[in-house]
Design a protein around this motif. Structure first.
Motif, PDB file in Angstrom:
ATOM      1  N   MET A   1      70.469  73.600  31.861  1.00 25.86           N
ATOM      2  CA  MET A   1      69.042  73.861  32.047  1.00 25.86           C
ATOM      3  C   MET A   1      68.263  73.481  30.789  1.00 25.86           C
ATOM      4  N   ALA A   2      67.132  72.898  30.979  1.00 24.06           N
ATOM      5  CA  ALA A   2      66.341  72.432  29.842  1.00 24.06           C
ATOM      6  C   ALA A   2      65.809  73.612  29.035  1.00 24.06           C
ATOM      7  N   GLU A   3      65.300  73.300  27.866  1.00 20.33           N
ATOM      8  CA  GLU A   3      64.691  74.353  27.047  1.00 20.33           C
ATOM      9  C   GLU A   3      63.417  74.864  27.714  1.00 20.33           C
ATOM     10  N   HIS A   4      63.249  76.152  27.705  1.00 19.70           N
ATOM     11  CA  HIS A   4      62.023  76.712  28.265  1.00 19.70           C
ATOM     12  C   HIS A   4      61.412  77.638  27.236  1.00 19.70           C
ATOM     13  N   ASP A   5      60.134  77.461  27.007  1.00 22.36           N
ATOM     14  CA  ASP A   5      59.477  78.389  26.094  1.00 22.36           C
ATOM     15  C   ASP A   5      58.957  79.579  26.895  1.00 22.36           C
ATOM     16  N   THR A   6      58.322  80.498  26.214  1.00 24.81           N
ATOM     17  CA  THR A   6      57.897  81.721  26.888  1.00 24.81           C
ATOM     18  C   THR A   6      56.832  81.454  27.944  1.00 24.81           C
ATOM     19  N   THR A   7      56.029  80.413  27.732  1.00 30.15           N
ATOM     20  CA  THR A   7      54.973  80.131  28.713  1.00 30.15           C
ATOM     21  C   THR A   7      55.584  79.853  30.076  1.00 30.15           C
ATOM     22  N   SER A   8      56.651  79.014  30.104  1.00 22.65           N
ATOM     23  CA  SER A   8      57.222  78.686  31.402  1.00 22.65           C
ATOM     24  C   SER A   8      57.923  79.904  31.985  1.00 22.65           C
ATOM     25  N   GLY A   9      58.397  80.817  31.101  1.00 20.74           N
ATOM     26  CA  GLY A   9      58.958  82.061  31.602  1.00 20.74           C
ATOM     27  C   GLY A   9      57.905  82.853  32.339  1.00 20.74           C
TER      28      GLY A   9
ATOM     29  N   ALA B   1      57.160  81.321  35.646  1.00 20.71           N
ATOM     30  CA  ALA B   1      58.135  81.645  36.679  1.00 20.71           C
ATOM     31  C   ALA B   1      57.794  82.982  37.329  1.00 20.71           C
ATOM     32  N   TRP B   2      57.446  83.966  36.509  1.00 27.50           N
ATOM     33  CA  TRP B   2      57.140  85.289  37.077  1.00 27.50           C
ATOM     34  C   TRP B   2      55.840  85.278  37.870  1.00 27.50           C
ATOM     35  N   VAL B   3      54.892  84.426  37.438  1.00 24.48           N
ATOM     36  CA  VAL B   3      53.669  84.288  38.238  1.00 24.48           C
ATOM     37  C   VAL B   3      54.018  83.714  39.603  1.00 24.48           C
ATOM     38  N   ALA B   4      54.898  82.700  39.612  1.00 24.93           N
ATOM     39  CA  ALA B   4      55.313  82.090  40.885  1.00 24.93           C
ATOM     40  C   ALA B   4      55.980  83.135  41.772  1.00 24.93           C
ATOM     41  N   VAL B   5      56.832  83.973  41.167  1.00 27.69           N
ATOM     42  CA  VAL B   5      57.497  85.029  41.932  1.00 27.69           C
ATOM     43  C   VAL B   5      56.454  85.961  42.541  1.00 27.69           C
TER      44      VAL B   5
ATOM     45  N   PRO C   1      61.270  84.633  59.448  1.00 19.23           N
ATOM     46  CA  PRO C   1      61.960  83.643  58.623  1.00 19.23           C
ATOM     47  C   PRO C   1      61.099  83.112  57.477  1.00 19.23           C
ATOM     48  N   ILE C   2      59.786  83.034  57.685  1.00 19.77           N
ATOM     49  CA  ILE C   2      58.934  82.502  56.613  1.00 19.77           C
ATOM     50  C   ILE C   2      59.001  83.417  55.389  1.00 19.77           C
ATOM     51  N   VAL C   3      58.827  84.716  55.623  1.00 18.74           N
ATOM     52  CA  VAL C   3      58.860  85.648  54.492  1.00 18.74           C
ATOM     53  C   VAL C   3      60.257  85.681  53.877  1.00 18.74           C
ATOM     54  N   SER C   4      61.264  85.515  54.731  1.00 17.52           N
ATOM     55  CA  SER C   4      62.625  85.474  54.231  1.00 17.52           C
ATOM     56  C   SER C   4      62.802  84.307  53.250  1.00 17.52           C
ATOM     57  N   VAL C   5      62.279  83.144  53.631  1.00 15.21           N
ATOM     58  CA  VAL C   5      62.387  81.967  52.757  1.00 15.21           C
ATOM     59  C   VAL C   5      61.590  82.184  51.470  1.00 15.21           C
ATOM     60  N   LEU C   6      60.389  82.743  51.601  1.00 18.48           N
ATOM     61  CA  LEU C   6      59.575  83.019  50.400  1.00 18.48           C
ATOM     62  C   LEU C   6      60.322  83.951  49.456  1.00 18.48           C
ATOM     63  N   THR C   7      60.938  84.989  50.027  1.00 17.59           N
ATOM     64  CA  THR C   7      61.646  85.963  49.201  1.00 17.59           C
ATOM     65  C   THR C   7      62.876  85.330  48.546  1.00 17.59           C
ATOM     66  N   TYR C   8      63.541  84.436  49.303  1.00 17.25           N
ATOM     67  CA  TYR C   8      64.704  83.775  48.714  1.00 17.25           C
ATOM     68  C   TYR C   8      64.285  82.859  47.564  1.00 17.25           C
ATOM     69  N   ALA C   9      63.184  82.143  47.779  1.00 17.87           N
ATOM     70  CA  ALA C   9      62.681  81.292  46.698  1.00 17.87           C
ATOM     71  C   ALA C   9      62.351  82.142  45.480  1.00 17.87           C
ATOM     72  N   ALA C  10      61.712  83.284  45.716  1.00 19.72           N
ATOM     73  CA  ALA C  10      61.379  84.185  44.611  1.00 19.72           C
ATOM     74  C   ALA C  10      62.655  84.656  43.913  1.00 19.72           C
ATOM     75  N   PHE C  11      63.678  84.918  44.714  1.00 15.34           N
ATOM     76  CA  PHE C  11      64.956  85.359  44.146  1.00 15.34           C
ATOM     77  C   PHE C  11      65.534  84.301  43.216  1.00 15.34           C
ATOM     78  N   ARG C  12      65.523  83.025  43.669  1.00 19.63           N
ATOM     79  CA  ARG C  12      66.102  81.961  42.847  1.00 19.63           C
ATOM     80  C   ARG C  12      65.299  81.763  41.560  1.00 19.63           C
ATOM     81  N   ILE C  13      63.977  81.804  41.681  1.00 21.74           N
ATOM     82  CA  ILE C  13      63.144  81.625  40.489  1.00 21.74           C
ATOM     83  C   ILE C  13      63.358  82.792  39.525  1.00 21.74           C
ATOM     84  N   ALA C  14      63.390  84.014  40.080  1.00 23.11           N
ATOM     85  CA  ALA C  14      63.579  85.188  39.239  1.00 23.11           C
ATOM     86  C   ALA C  14      64.938  85.147  38.545  1.00 23.11           C
ATOM     87  N   GLN C  15      65.943  84.676  39.288  1.00 22.90           N
ATOM     88  CA  GLN C  15      67.282  84.603  38.706  1.00 22.90           C
ATOM     89  C   GLN C  15      67.309  83.649  37.518  1.00 22.90           C
ATOM     90  N   GLY C  16      66.675  82.464  37.698  1.00 19.83           N
ATOM     91  CA  GLY C  16      66.632  81.496  36.612  1.00 19.83           C
ATOM     92  C   GLY C  16      65.882  82.051  35.415  1.00 19.83           C
TER      93      GLY C  16
END
Lengths: 91, 548
Positions: A1-9, A12-16, A55-70
């Motif tokens: 994974m590339a370098e991420h500074d705090t802004t991109s962190g 990510a949480w805003v996206a979540v 299913p739509i909310v399920s996909v949104l939540t899964y996407a949030a899960f992956r972003i949050a995990q990263g």
């Protein structure tokens, strides 16, 4: 994974937050879907739209899960903690 | 109702006896094995991964709530009942947000109950007591809903009918209740754990058959919706002719939107405040399991929605009954062969027994830990604690029985929603506490008290549709300063929050001591394997662990 500074962190949480916000607020906007037509497979719009949101909310939540995990992994690395536990629990 | 059917009753009794025997045998599971087999159970609970958790939580969603309470509303033409679907959709994004934090802080400090966290976070035993007592109280009507589910099935099978005596009428329910109480008393959580496998298997079979087979027999879903619309149209004409406003329909009119939204939102916020659901979440292995499951669990909402629509299917099937809760079981009886109707009834009854047992044990453990040990007998031995938990699990179930007998239960869902009115008042302390220490402990206590009193009072003065003199007849009430009806729980919650904020400002201005916070910011992000993260001892010594 590339370098991420705090802004991109933060980004990510805003996206979540946005993904989950849509998932929570969307199904509550009754005025959007309180219509009988168009019907689908015999279901009035009111009903099939709500089924469709599952299913739509399920996909949104899964996407949030992956972003949050990263984001969590990067933050933990930045604080010198081990990688997030629980990668092995897919059973 | 056409009396008792031999084959149907035989199948039902077979399964009921099977799980009863299993319930009692579960007590002996432990004997003869090495001492920690009970602990093994608890440990198993603590290491559940995504799949097992998904299956277990899914099985818990299908209770009398899904089979009886929700379809009953739709059968009666009350389309508000479909709120169960948005409720179970938005539930998961909400879980995603705050439960991982609770998981982390609980595992750092060994908190087992929400009240434990409150005590640690706010340094207030009084606030913890309020949260614990609310948890025990709110669980009772939720269990009552399950008992009504059993009652409904028994009634449809023709057991206890044909008598005017209330005692004979309620006798089968009392027997079912006694059986439930006896095996939870003797076996603790091992009983529902063992029975859960039978329950889930039966339930999934019935659900899949019901939602696939029944529509094909009733002219497809368009036939079902058309029949419901026609029938509700007649009902509305009759209501208008009788001078009442028309109320039946399949799509809520604009004035009912807030009722729909507030029920969905209120229920979703309330669910994870209940002692039984929180402990289950704490049982998952790490933070990721919670979040991954949050994206998998909505699959269940799909079946739940189709089951709710069985209320309309019952209309289409021509089921006629004054008690809407009998509609779906009556349809099963009319449409299925006798043996499968027996299976379906067993599934509903057992599907009500298992959560009732789990809920009563979780509430009892909450009591023992945060009331009995914290206030009454701080030096209790494990044996005394166990005895206390067992006793309270009986008290909780007895309380539930009182709710069944004393409150109108033409729509049992109101029982569960009444529990929601109470449990939601613990949200500001619990969820607020996860994010901020700004709220003052006494302000939270004051807000809780106002929310409880307001919610209980407003619920009390609601008459039921059938009886204008009844109390606790509805979970909807006009929101103050508006003319719109909404879920009482949410209105009380807003009032609660207003009091919390105002009182916090006052307390801070007066510089009242805010108590010691034993948690630290990084506690809320800790994960399994981090320093200081322990496995939470999810059981009281000598009693069963609470999960589910």
């Amino acid at each position: 994974m590339a370098e991420h500074d705090t802004t991109s962190g933060t980004g990510a949480w805003v996206a979540v937050a946005v993904l989950l916000g849509i998932g929570i607020v969307g199904p509550l906007l009754v005025f959007v879907y309180d219509s009988e037509t168009p019907t689908l497979l015999g279901f009035p719009f009111y009903y099939w739209f709500q089924f469709l949101m599952i299913p739509i909310v399920s996909v949104l939540t899964y996407a949030a899960f992956r972003i949050a995990q990263g984001a969590t992994r990067r933050e933990r690395r930045a604080r010198g903690l081990g990688p997030e536990a629980g990668k092995e629990d897919r059973r | 109702m056409s009396g008792v059917h031999g084959v149907e009753l035989g199948v039902f009794v077979f399964f009921f006896l099977l799980v009863t025997v299993m319930g009692f045998v579960a007590a002996r599971w432990r004997r003869g094995e090495h001492l920690d087999s009970l602990d093994e159970w608890g440990l198993g609970g603590r290491s559940f991964g995504t799949f097992v958790s998904w299956f277990l939580i899914g099985g818990d969603i299908y209770t009398a709530y899904t089979f009886v309470a929700v379809p009953a509303l739709l059968y009666a033409g009350n389309m508000i009942g479909f709120f169960a679907v948005p409720y179970t959709i938005i539930l998961y994004p909400i879980i995603f947000v705050f439960l991982p934090r609770l998981w982390s802080v609980s595992h750092r400090h060994g908190y087992v109950t929400p009240a434990d966290f409150i005590r640690g976070r706010f340094g207030s035993k009084g606030l913890a007591l309020a949260v614990a007592v609310t948890g025990v109280l709110a669980t009772m009507p939720y269990i009552a809903l399950q008992l009504v589910g059993i009652q409904v099935v028994l009634e449809v099978m023709g057991i206890g009918n044909g008598s005017d005596s209330w005692f004979v009428k309620d006798l089968p329910l009392l027997i079912a209740f006694a059986v439930l109480a006896a095996y939870t008393y003797s076996s603790g959580l091992r009983a529902p754990a063992l029975i859960a496998f039978v329950k889930d298997t039966l339930i999934y079979i019935v659900i899949i058959v019901a939602v696939i087979y029944l529509p094909t027999k009733l002219g497809g879903w368009d036939g079902i919706f058309a029949a419901a619309k026609t029938s509700f149209g007649h009902a509305n004409d009759a209501a208008v002719a009788a001078g009442k406003p028309p109320s039946a329909g399949i799509i809520p009119a604009q004035p009912l939107h807030w009722a729909y939204v507030s029920l969905a939102l209120g229920s979703a916020l309330a669910l994870f405040m209940y002692p039984h659901s929180l402990t289950g979440v704490l049982a998952s292995k790490n933070r990721s399991v919670i979040r991954r499951n949050a994206s998998l669990l909505p699959a269940y909402s799909f079946l739940l929605g189709l089951l709710a629509l069985l209320g309309f299917a019952a209309v289409a099937a021509g089921v006629k009954t004054d008690n809407a809760q009998l509609a779906v079981p009556l349809m099963f009886r009319a449409m299925f062969p006798d043996w499968f109707a027996g299976v379906a009834f067993a599934a509903i009854a057992i599907g009500a027994l298992v959560p009732a047992a789990i809920m009563s044990i979780a509430a009892a453990n909450l009591w023992t830990r945060n009331v009995y040990k914290a206030f009454i007998n701080p030096t209790a031995t494990p044996k005394q604690e166990a005895r206390q938990s067992k006793l309270i699990s009986l008290v909780v179930k007895f309380g539930a029985l009182i709710f069944v007998v004393a409150l109108p239960n033409e729509f049992a869902i109101n029982l569960q929603l009444l529990g929601g009115v109470w449990i939601l008042q613990t949200l500001p302390a619990l969820v607020g506490g996860l994010y901020t220490r700004w709220f003052h402990r006494y302000a939270l206590l004051a807000g809780w008290a106002v929310g409880m009193v307001y919610g209980t009072w407003v619920a009390y003065i609601q008459p039921s549709a059938a009886d204008p003199h009844a109390h606790f007849g509805s979970s909807l009430a006009v929101v103050p300063l508006t003319d719109t009806k909404g879920y009482i729980a949410l209105t009380a919650f807003v009032l609660n929050m207003v009091v919390v904020v105002l009182a916090t400002l006052a307390m801070r201005a007066l510089k009242v001591s805010e108590g010691v916070d034993e948690t630290r910011p990084d506690d809320y992000h800790a994960d399994a394997g981090d320093p200081g993260v322990h496995e939470v001892p999810l059981e009281e010594p000598g009693t069963a662990p609470a999960t589910g």
